[in-house]
Design an enzyme around this catalytic site. Structure first.
Site: not given
Ligand code: AMP
Length: 293
Positions: A38, A150-151
């Site tokens: 993040h 990552k997503d």
């Protein structure tokens, strides 16, 4: 840094920044339990934008009934403390009712892209994601919004949503941050026992094996799938949910790999914890791929 809970306050602050101060806004949507993944998004937002807004909202509509919504890690005090080091201007941490007012009835579905991979494994997940992203983009109206590779499927869906519904936000996709072992950082890693955490490096190992096979000339999608499957099968604590070799832009399954950019994605269960990871092969240097960061 101000923590904002109400959507009206967030809208009016953002409007003021845009209109009166003529500054750019960067939005980093998260579900909290912040980690270096993040924070890499926050760092880039800080670099690119005048004002940085980080949202911390565990979005109920993207969790299935049997999923971990109730247990998802929540610690706003800790998240806020981490963000003070990054010179974040606003944390938007709304309640569920602020995002989904009473009688909320309008959902966004991005057709096609939402149905494969994670969408097939988690029905309704991307409807929840697309809906909350649409609400957040409308509240903040950022110039840029930052998402992690990552997503991978989520980044494609958000880009399509923004294009189709003409949001005036540019989507920025940044690389996956990993531990030294190769394990992709995830808030869900906190659920893993020490033993499971050691075992979880199998996701990145399996992807690396597939990448090496690809580099050595393997161009069969099903043989790359088999390489990943066999590697994961070698880890007794891991249960493979799916692995797919697809076109990185369309998520169409690829049997014969050609000059297209390839996404290899997988989901693996360790006990009740489900982890995902992916790798992009043959990324085009100058844009070209929607998955390019
Ligand atoms: P989440 O809090 O899991 O919803 O994630 C919020 C944002 O952080 C999403 O855009 C994720 O793709 C991104 N993210 C999560 N983990 C990582 C990671 N290891 N590296 C880079 N970005 C990440």
């Amino acid at each position: 840094m101000e923590i904002i809970n109400r959507r009206q306050r967030m809208s009016s602050v953002a409007r003021k920044v845009r209109r009166d101060q003529d500054q750019t806004i960067g939005l980093v949507p998260t579900m909290g339990a912040l980690h270096e993944g993040h924070l890499s998004l926050v760092r880039e937002a800080r670099r690119m934008c005048d004002v940085v807004v980080v949202t911390v909202f565990v979005n109920p509509t993207q969790f299935g009934l049997d999923e971990d919504f109730a247990h998802y890690p929540r610690d706003l005090t800790k998240d806020a403390a981490r963000l003070t080091d990054y010179n974040v201007d606003y944390i938007f941490a709304p309640s569920i009712e602020e995002v989904y007012p009473k009688d909320f009835a309008t959902y966004v579905t991005v057709g096609g892209l939402s149905e494969q991979l994670e969408g097939a494994a988690r029905p309704g997940h991307f409807r929840g994601v697309a809906t909350v992203v649409a609400v957040l983009l409308n509240i903040v109206r950022p110039d840029f919004a930052f998402f992690g590779q990552k997503d991978a499927q989520q980044t494609l869906i958000v880009k399509r949503l923004v294009r189709d519904l003409a949001f005036e936000t540019e989507i920025v996709v940044l690389p996956t941050i990993r531990e030294e072992s190769g394990l992709a950082l995830s808030s869900r890693n906190a659920y893993l026992s020490e033993e499971e955490k050691r075992a979880a490096v199998i996701l990145s190992h399996a992807l690396t094996r597939a990448k090496e096979a690809y580099k050595a000339g393997e161009r069969s999608g099903s043989r790359l799938v088999e390489t990943v499957r066999a590697t994961v099968a070698g880890e007794p604590l891991a249960r493979l949910d799916y692995v797919s070799v697809t076109d990185a832009d369309t998520l169409e399954n690829l049997e014969k790999l050609d000059d297209r950019t390839v996404l290899i994605a997988l989901a693996v269960n360790f006990g009740k914890t489900r982890l995902i990871d992916n790798i992009v092969l043959n990324r085009k240097k100058n844009g070209g791929s929607a998955a390019a960061s």
